[in-house]
Enzyme design. Structure first.
Site, PDB file in Angstrom:
ATOM      1  N   LYS A  16       0.837  -1.199   0.000  1.00  0.00           N
ATOM      2  CA  LYS A  16       0.000   0.000   0.000  1.00  0.00           C
ATOM      3  C   LYS A  16       0.878   1.257   0.000  1.00  0.00           C
ATOM      4  CE  LYS A  16      -3.804  -2.475   2.301  1.00  0.00           C
ATOM      5  NZ  LYS A  16      -4.706  -2.550   3.485  1.00  0.00           N
ATOM      6  N   TYR A  56     -12.206  -3.187  -3.796  1.00  0.00           N
ATOM      7  CA  TYR A  56     -12.786  -3.152  -2.448  1.00  0.00           C
ATOM      8  C   TYR A  56     -14.312  -3.184  -2.456  1.00  0.00           C
ATOM      9  CZ  TYR A  56      -8.242  -2.366  -0.195  1.00  0.00           C
ATOM     10  OH  TYR A  56      -6.968  -2.506   0.292  1.00  0.00           O
ATOM     11  N   ASN A 119      -2.087   0.031   7.210  1.00  0.00           N
ATOM     12  CA  ASN A 119      -1.569  -1.301   7.556  1.00  0.00           C
ATOM     13  C   ASN A 119      -0.688  -1.944   6.476  1.00  0.00           C
ATOM     14  OD1 ASN A 119      -3.650  -1.913   5.880  1.00  0.00           O
ATOM     15  ND2 ASN A 119      -4.666  -3.360   7.253  1.00  0.00           N
ATOM     16  N   HIS A 122      -1.684  -5.492   1.468  1.00  0.00           N
ATOM     17  CA  HIS A 122      -2.927  -6.238   1.228  1.00  0.00           C
ATOM     18  C   HIS A 122      -2.601  -7.648   0.755  1.00  0.00           C
ATOM     19  CE1 HIS A 122      -6.749  -7.509  -0.621  1.00  0.00           C
ATOM     20  NE2 HIS A 122      -5.981  -7.942  -1.613  1.00  0.00           N
ATOM     21  N   GLU A 133      -8.793 -10.784  -7.942  1.00  0.00           N
ATOM     22  CA  GLU A 133      -7.884  -9.654  -7.782  1.00  0.00           C
ATOM     23  C   GLU A 133      -6.738  -9.698  -8.796  1.00  0.00           C
ATOM     24  OE1 GLU A 133      -6.940  -9.891  -3.608  1.00  0.00           O
ATOM     25  OE2 GLU A 133      -8.980  -9.308  -3.027  1.00  0.00           O
TER      26      GLU A 133
HETATM   27  P1  RTP Z   1      -6.603  -6.325   3.144  1.00  0.00           P
HETATM   28  O1  RTP Z   1      -7.907  -6.587   2.419  1.00  0.00           O
HETATM   29  O2  RTP Z   1      -6.069  -4.932   2.922  1.00  0.00           O
HETATM   30  O3  RTP Z   1      -5.575  -7.383   2.926  1.00  0.00           O
HETATM   31  O4  RTP Z   1      -6.908  -6.355   4.705  1.00  0.00           O
HETATM   32  P2  RTP Z   1      -7.815  -7.386   5.499  1.00  0.00           P
HETATM   33  O5  RTP Z   1      -8.387  -8.417   4.584  1.00  0.00           O
HETATM   34  O6  RTP Z   1      -6.995  -7.826   6.657  1.00  0.00           O
HETATM   35  O7  RTP Z   1      -8.956  -6.422   6.015  1.00  0.00           O
HETATM   36  P3  RTP Z   1     -10.364  -6.070   5.345  1.00  0.00           P
HETATM   37  O8  RTP Z   1     -11.417  -6.357   6.337  1.00  0.00           O
HETATM   38  O9  RTP Z   1     -10.476  -6.659   3.977  1.00  0.00           O
HETATM   39  O10 RTP Z   1     -10.256  -4.505   5.219  1.00  0.00           O
HETATM   40  C1  RTP Z   1      -9.591  -3.911   4.122  1.00  0.00           C
HETATM   41  C2  RTP Z   1      -8.770  -2.750   4.601  1.00  0.00           C
HETATM   42  O11 RTP Z   1      -9.608  -1.692   5.017  1.00  0.00           O
HETATM   43  C3  RTP Z   1      -8.994  -0.999   6.073  1.00  0.00           C
HETATM   44  N1  RTP Z   1      -9.872  -1.083   7.245  1.00  0.00           N
HETATM   45  N2  RTP Z   1     -10.087  -0.100   8.056  1.00  0.00           N
HETATM   46  N3  RTP Z   1     -10.984   1.504  10.212  1.00  0.00           N
HETATM   47  C4  RTP Z   1     -11.408   0.258  10.110  1.00  0.00           C
HETATM   48  O12 RTP Z   1     -12.189  -0.245  10.894  1.00  0.00           O
HETATM   49  C5  RTP Z   1     -10.926  -0.537   8.995  1.00  0.00           C
HETATM   50  N4  RTP Z   1     -11.241  -1.784   8.755  1.00  0.00           N
HETATM   51  C6  RTP Z   1     -10.570  -2.140   7.645  1.00  0.00           C
HETATM   52  C7  RTP Z   1      -7.664  -1.662   6.350  1.00  0.00           C
HETATM   53  O13 RTP Z   1      -6.660  -0.970   5.591  1.00  0.00           O
HETATM   54  C8  RTP Z   1      -7.883  -3.043   5.804  1.00  0.00           C
HETATM   55  O14 RTP Z   1      -6.668  -3.670   5.463  1.00  0.00           O
HETATM   56 MG    MG Z   2      -9.390  -7.975   2.814  1.00  0.00          MG
END
Ligand code: RTP
Ligand code: MG
Length: 155
Positions: A16, A56, A119, A122, A133
């Site tokens: 990112k 997303y 974070n 991804h 993706e």
């Molecule tokens: P990623 O898709 O980026 O690999 O991360 P992930 O699966 O661990 O998390 P996901 O639930 O898919 O969320 C995508 C990205 O959105 C941001 N996020 N912010 N502020 C919040 O509550 C929140 N929740 C998610 C994070 O950048 C997350 O990686």
């Molecule tokens: Mg995710």
């Protein structure tokens, strides 16, 4: 006895904008290479909004959706595809928990991150997500199915 458990698969890993700004692109790529995975696609790009909306789409309507698009669209990202046995699941483990404060030390987010909204990286979370993706971010001809050769390449 060698046990090559499981078939090889591919996953989409994106560094990112904060990962690029922090200068940890090389470290992240090194971790995947050293784990034994094979890099099959790589590019830096400023992601267009439409691409991020597709990427997303599962989060559309959530409160973090707009800030998330703004964050990921704020600068260049490094998009990669990795290949190997269990790379989807193992790749997610290497990333660490979504919230870096809960990520174990030794994971990418646990070593480099502090807050969920920044974070670093991804990773695809399932086989169907990985396929979707990779298809969104790369044209088929941008993904190489190169093979390891017997040649040692050291002279
Ligand atoms: P990623 O898709 O980026 O690999 O991360 P992930 O699966 O661990 O998390 P996901 O639930 O898919 O969320 C995508 C990205 O959105 C941001 N996020 N912010 N502020 C919040 O509550 C929140 N929740 C998610 C994070 O950048 C997350 O990686
Ligand atoms: Mg995710």
């Amino acid at each position: 006895i060698l046990n090559m458990a499981g078939a090889s698969e591919r996953t989409f890993i994106m560094i990112k904008p904060d990962g690029v700004q922090r200068g940890v692109v090389g470290d992240i790529i090194r971790r995947f290479e050293q784990r034994g995975y094979k890099l099959v696609a790589l590019k830096m790009l400023q992601p267009p909004k439409a691409l991020l909306e597709s990427h997303y789409e599962e989060h559309k309507g959530k409160k973090f959706y707009e800030p998330l698009l703004e964050y990921i669209g704020s600068g260049p990202v490094v998009a990669t595809v990795w290949e190997g046995v269990n790379v989807i699941t193992v790749g997610r483990k290497m990333l660490g928990a979504t919230d870096p404060a809960k990520s174990e030390p030794g994971t990418i987010r646990g070593d480099f991150g502090i807050v969920t909204g920044r974070n670093i990286v991804h990773g695809s979370d399932s086989e169907s997500a990985a396929k979707r993706e990779i298809g969104l971010w790369f044209r088929p001809e941008e993904v190489s199915d190169w093979k390891h050769t017997a040649e040692k390449w050291i002279y």
